[in-house]
Motif scaffolding. Sequence first.
Motif, PDB file in Angstrom:
ATOM      1  N   LYS A  75       0.756  -0.975  -0.017  1.00 29.44           N
ATOM      2  CA  LYS A  75       0.010  -0.080  -0.082  1.00 29.44           C
ATOM      3  C   LYS A  75       0.939   1.294  -0.002  1.00 29.44           C
ATOM      4  N   ALA A  76       1.864   1.150   0.852  1.00 29.69           N
ATOM      5  CA  ALA A  76       2.659   2.406   0.752  1.00 29.69           C
ATOM      6  C   ALA A  76       3.566   2.738  -0.541  1.00 29.69           C
ATOM      7  N   ILE A  77       3.873   1.662  -1.037  1.00 33.92           N
ATOM      8  CA  ILE A  77       4.694   1.771  -2.609  1.00 33.92           C
ATOM      9  C   ILE A  77       3.598   2.230  -3.594  1.00 33.92           C
ATOM     10  N   ASP A  78       2.386   1.752  -3.408  1.00 29.88           N
ATOM     11  CA  ASP A  78       1.240   1.907  -4.383  1.00 29.88           C
ATOM     12  C   ASP A  78       0.861   3.645  -4.234  1.00 29.88           C
ATOM     13  N   ASN A  79       0.843   3.966  -3.098  1.00 28.94           N
ATOM     14  CA  ASN A  79       0.397   5.517  -2.701  1.00 28.94           C
ATOM     15  C   ASN A  79       1.544   6.279  -3.398  1.00 28.94           C
ATOM     16  N   ARG A  80       2.734   6.059  -2.690  1.00 24.04           N
ATOM     17  CA  ARG A  80       3.828   7.225  -3.117  1.00 24.04           C
ATOM     18  C   ARG A  80       4.396   6.940  -4.564  1.00 24.04           C
ATOM     19  N   SER A  81       4.200   5.759  -5.274  1.00 26.53           N
ATOM     20  CA  SER A  81       4.305   5.957  -6.619  1.00 26.53           C
ATOM     21  C   SER A  81       3.155   6.311  -7.689  1.00 26.53           C
ATOM     22  N   ALA A 101       6.187  -0.058 -14.270  1.00 31.83           N
ATOM     23  CA  ALA A 101       7.093  -0.844 -13.561  1.00 31.83           C
ATOM     24  C   ALA A 101       8.151   0.018 -13.017  1.00 31.83           C
ATOM     25  N   LYS A 102       8.623   0.988 -13.711  1.00 38.04           N
ATOM     26  CA  LYS A 102       9.577   2.011 -13.358  1.00 38.04           C
ATOM     27  C   LYS A 102       9.110   2.795 -12.437  1.00 38.04           C
ATOM     28  N   LYS A 103       7.958   3.353 -12.452  1.00 34.71           N
ATOM     29  CA  LYS A 103       7.435   4.113 -11.024  1.00 34.71           C
ATOM     30  C   LYS A 103       7.619   3.304  -9.806  1.00 34.71           C
TER      31      LYS A 103
END
Length: 437
Positions: free
Chosen positions: A386-392, A425-427
Motif C-alpha cells: 500500500k505504501a509503495i502504491d500510494n507513493r508511486s 514498472a519503473k514508477k
Amino acid sequence: MKSRTLLALAVGAALLASGCTGTGGSAKGADAEAPDDPSKVTGTITVLTHRTDLVQDGTMKKYAAEFNRTYPRVKVEFDGITDYEGEVKIRMNTENYGDVLMIPGVIEKKDYPRFFASLGSRAERSEKYRFTDYTTVDGKVYGQSPLGAVPGFLYNKKVWRRAGVADWPTTPAEFLDDLKAIRAKTDAIPYYTNFKDMWPLTQWTQVNGSVSCDEQATTRLAEGNPWAEGADLRVADTLLHDIVREDLIEKDPTTTNWEASKPRIAKGEIATMWLGSWAVTQMRAAAKQAGTDPEDIGFMPFPAQKDGRFCAVALPDYNQAVNVHSEHKAAARAWIDWFTEKSGYAADNLTLSPLKSDPLPDVLRPYEEAGVRILDLDDTKGAQVKAIDNRSEVGINKPDYRQDLVDLARGATRGSLDDFLDGLAKKWTDTQKSLGS
C-alpha cells in the motif's frame, strides 16, 4: 449495490491518511476478550456498517434478534452509512466511532492498535479463520472479515455454448479465441468492461496470485516488479489490453452502466465480465427479474494454470473490529464472533466463509469440481504494498491506470503496451528503492 471486497477497500486507502489521527491514549493495545458466559454479557452496542441495504430492509435487525437468543442482555443498534469511508474517517478523529465497525481502508495497518482492540493472537486465530494476516500487527489480530470472495469471470453459459465453447479456457490466448467465437456466432457483447463506472476495472488486480499460483504473491508485489515478463499483473493487464484491441467489447466504453449490465448478462446480451464470486447472486437475481434462468450465470477462473491446475485467491470483505474505546468490549467481541461463526451471513450471500472448516459455497461448486486451488494469500507485506502504491501514484487499486490502458488499446491514446507497462514498472520499482524495500 456492489459488495465490498479487499480491492474495493483499497480504493478507500487512497483517501488522505492524515485525516485520521484518532486519540489512542491509554487504550492502545487493549484486548477485546471473548466472553465465557453469554448470560453475563450486557450493554448496548452500535455497529457501523456499509450495508445500508440490509439495515433498510430489516435484515440486520433479524440478525440481531437471532444474536439475542444467545446474548439476551445485549442490545444491538445499527448505523448504516452510505459514504462509509468518508464519514467514518471523520468520526475516527474522536473516540465515538461505534462499538463495532468495518475497518476503513484509509487506516494504515500499523495504526490498528491505536483504534481497535485485539481479538487475540494470529497464531491462535489463523488455525480457525481465513484472512487473519490482513489485520495482524505484532502478532495480534485486530479485525475479522465475516465473508470472503474469489475473483473470476461471470459468464452466460448459454451464450458460450451457442458459440461452441464447452470447456473453460486454460490460457489467455484460448480465452481470446473463445471471445472471438462469441462475436462471430452470437449477437452478444463478448466482454463488457464497465469502463464508465470505473471501480470494476480495479478488480483486475485480483488476478495477482492466480497466474503464479503463489500464496506469496503480495510479498512479490512488495519486493519485485509486478509487470515483469510473466508476472501476474502483466499477464492480467495484457489480456485486458488484447480484449479491447481485438474489438471484443462494447462499442463505446464511455457509455457502460454497471446496474444495467446485470440484466444484460442475464438475458445473454453480454457474455462475460471479470468480477468476483460476490457478484453471482446479483446477476442471478437479475435473471429472475428478467424471466431468464439464473443457472445460466456461470463463474470461471482466470485462464491460466500451474501444473495443470487453476488457482484463485480468497480475498476478505471489510474486516469487523472493536473500537478500542468501547465501554462494552465483551458485547462487541461477542457480536463479531457470533456474526462471523453463527449468523449465516456468508452463506446468505453465497460467499466464501471465513471459517476454514466450512465447505465452499454453491456458487464455487464448479471450482471445487474442477479442482481449482483456492489460495489464502500471505498479507504480511500488505502495508508495504500500500505504501509503495500510494507513493508511486501507480494506483493498482484505483481505476485510472486501467482506464488509460483501455484507452490505449482502443486507440483513444497513442503508444505501445510494452512502454505503458514498463512505465508502471519503473514508477513502482523506483519507489521501492526510495522506501528501502
